[in-house]
Design a protein around this motif. Structure first.
Motif, short mmCIF file in Angstrom:
data_model
loop_
_atom_site.label_atom_id
_atom_site.label_comp_id
_atom_site.label_asym_id
_atom_site.label_seq_id
_atom_site.Cartn_x
_atom_site.Cartn_y
_atom_site.Cartn_z
N ASN A 2 0.86 -1.12 0.12
CA ASN A 2 0.09 0.08 -0.11
C ASN A 2 0.99 1.35 -0.01
N SER A 6 -1.38 7.49 0.41
CA SER A 6 -2.51 7.47 -0.54
C SER A 6 -3.52 7.67 0.69
N SER A 7 -4.69 8.22 0.49
CA SER A 7 -5.91 8.33 1.32
C SER A 7 -6.75 7.14 1.20
N GLY A 8 -6.59 6.18 0.28
CA GLY A 8 -7.45 5.02 -0.04
C GLY A 8 -8.36 5.19 -0.84
N ASN A 9 -8.44 6.73 -1.19
CA ASN A 9 -9.67 7.04 -2.02
C ASN A 9 -8.97 7.77 -3.60
N GLU A 10 -9.29 7.14 -4.63
CA GLU A 10 -8.52 7.51 -5.78
C GLU A 10 -8.87 9.09 -6.09
N ILE A 11 -10.02 9.32 -6.06
CA ILE A 11 -10.32 10.72 -6.41
C ILE A 11 -9.65 11.74 -5.50
N VAL A 12 -9.86 11.20 -4.18
CA VAL A 12 -9.13 12.21 -3.01
C VAL A 12 -7.55 12.34 -3.36
N ASP A 13 -7.03 11.26 -3.70
CA ASP A 13 -5.46 11.50 -4.07
C ASP A 13 -5.40 12.24 -5.31
#
Length: 328
Positions: A2, A6-13
Motif C-alpha cells: 500500500n 494514499s488516502s485510500g480514495n483515488e479521487i481524493v488522491d
C-alpha cells in the motif's frame, strides 16, 4: 504494498495533487453579505473575495532557509485599480451588474471607490476606478456577533447559543497565545502513563506507537483539530503532516533540530512547537499557499515555518492590515 501517502480514495488522491490558489470565501459571508431578501449576494461576495486576494500581502522568504524576510503587495499603486469591464470579463457578467455589485459593497462599507485622472504613456485617462478596502468593516463581516463586534463570534438567535467560536477567529486575537491549552498539553504530555518498557522489539514498537498516538491526541486538542479540518477540509492531509512533524520533534529525546539552516537546541525548538494552536496552524497553511519559491527540502522548510510561526504571525497580520490601509 500500500502507498503510505494514499488516502485510500483515488479521487481524493488525485485532487490532492492539484495546487489550488486564488480567492478565499469565508462561509460566514453568506450570512453577512446579503441582499434585501436575506439571500447571499453571490456576485458581491465573489468580487469582495477577489479584492481581498489582491490586498493580501505576499511573503518574501529566504530561498535556502525558508525564513520570512519581508512582505510585498501585489499591485503597483497605493490602491487597487479596477474597471467595470475587467469585472465583467472576469466574472462573466455585464458591466452594469459589476457596477451594481461594487456600489453594493461600498454601501455596505467594506470598500470605497475613488476615481482618479492618471497619465499612461503620455495619454491622460479620466475617471479611472480605484478600490480601497476598509479593513475594520471587513473584520466585522468576517467575525460578526449580534452587535457586529469583531471581538466575538456570531450568536444563534434561535437557541441563544454561541455559534462557531472554534471556526472563526478575529484578527485582534491572532498572535495571542492560548496559555490554557499550552499549559494543559505540556502537563499532559509529561504525565502520560506509558506502558512498561520491554526488551522485545515488537513490544518496544508498540510502546513507541502508543507514545506517539498520545502526543498526537494532545496536539490535536491544542490546535482544535476537529474545528480546523472543518474550516480547511481540503487541507486535511497537510494539517495531519504538520501535526505529525510537531509530534516527531516533541518525541525526540536528544540532539538538535535544524531551523533556518542552523542547529537549534532541542528544548528550545520544543518550547516553540508546543505553542502551536489553531491560529498558528492556519497561518502556516496560508504561508505555504503564498510561497512562490521552489522548496528544496519540505521537511526543513516546514520545521522552520512551524518554529517561526509564534514569532512571525502577529507581524504578518499587522503588515497585512498596514498594507491594506496605507499601501506604499
Amino acid at each position: 504494498m500500500n502507498n503510505i501517502y494514499s488516502s485510500g480514495n483515488e479521487i481524493v488522491d488525485e485532487v490532492g495533487k492539484i495546487h489550488f490558489t486564488g480567492n478565499i470565501v469565508p462561509t460566514i459571508w453568506n450570512k453577512t453579505i446579503v441582499k434585501e431578501n436575506g439571500k447571499p449576494h453571490w456576485l458581491a461576495i465573489n468580487i469582495l473575495a477577489d479584492i481581498v486576494y489582491w490586498y493580501r500581502p505576499t511573503e518574501i522568504r529566504d530561498e535556502q532557509t525558508g525564513e520570512l524576510i519581508g512582505f510585498k503587495k501585489k499591485f503597483q499603486r497605493d490602491l487597487l485599480q479596477r474597471s467595470y469591464q475587467q469585472l465583467a470579463d472576469q466574472f462573466a457578467i455585464s458591466k452594469r451588474d459589476g457596477q451594481r455589485a461594487i456600489v453594493f459593497l461600498e454601501d455596505l462599507g467594506v470598500i470605497k471607490r475613488e476615481f482618479r485622472t492618471i497619465s499612461v504613456g503620455g495619454t491622460t485617462l479620466n475617471n479611472v476606478l480605484y478600490l480601497e478596502l476598509i479593513v475594520d468593516k471587513l473584520k466585522t463581516l468576517t467575525y460578526p456577533v449580534k452587535t457586529l463586534s469583531p471581538e466575538n463570534v456570531i450568536g444563534d438567535s434561535e437557541n441563544g447559543k454561541s455559534l462557531s467560536q472554534d471556526f472563526v477567529r478575529p484578527i485582534s486575537e491572532i498572535g495571542k497565545t492560548n496559555t490554557k491549552n499550552i499549559t494543559n498539553i505540556t502537563t499532559n504530555i509529561s504525565d502520560i502513563d506509558y506502558p512498561l518498557q520491554s526488551s522485545n522489539e515488537n513490544d518496544r514498537n508498540d510502546v513507541d506507537n502508543y507514545k506517539k498516538e498520545k502526543v498526537l491526541e494532545l496536539i490535536r486538542e491544542n490546535v482544535e483539530y476537529e474545528s480546523l479540518i472543518v474550516s480547511y477540509k481540503h487541507d486535511r492531509e497537510r494539517i495531519d503532516g504538520i501535526i505529525d512533524l510537531i509530534a516527531d520533534v516533541y518525541l525526540q529525546t536528544s540532539g538538535t533540530v535544524k531551523i533556518n539552516g542552523q542547529d537549534k537546541p532541542l528544548e528550545i525548538v520544543k518550547s516553540q512547537f508546543i505553542k502551536i494552536n489553531y491560529s498558528h496552524l492556519e497561518y502556516i497553511l496560508n504561508s505555504l499557499d503564498e510561497n512562490t519559491t521552489k522548496i528544496k527540502n519540505l521537511r526543513n522548510y516546514l520545521l522552520t515555518t512551524i518554529y517561526n510561526a509564534p514569532m512571525t504571525m502577529a507581524q504578518y497580520y499587522q503588515s497585512w492590515a498596514s498594507n491594506t490601509l496605507y499601501g506604499d
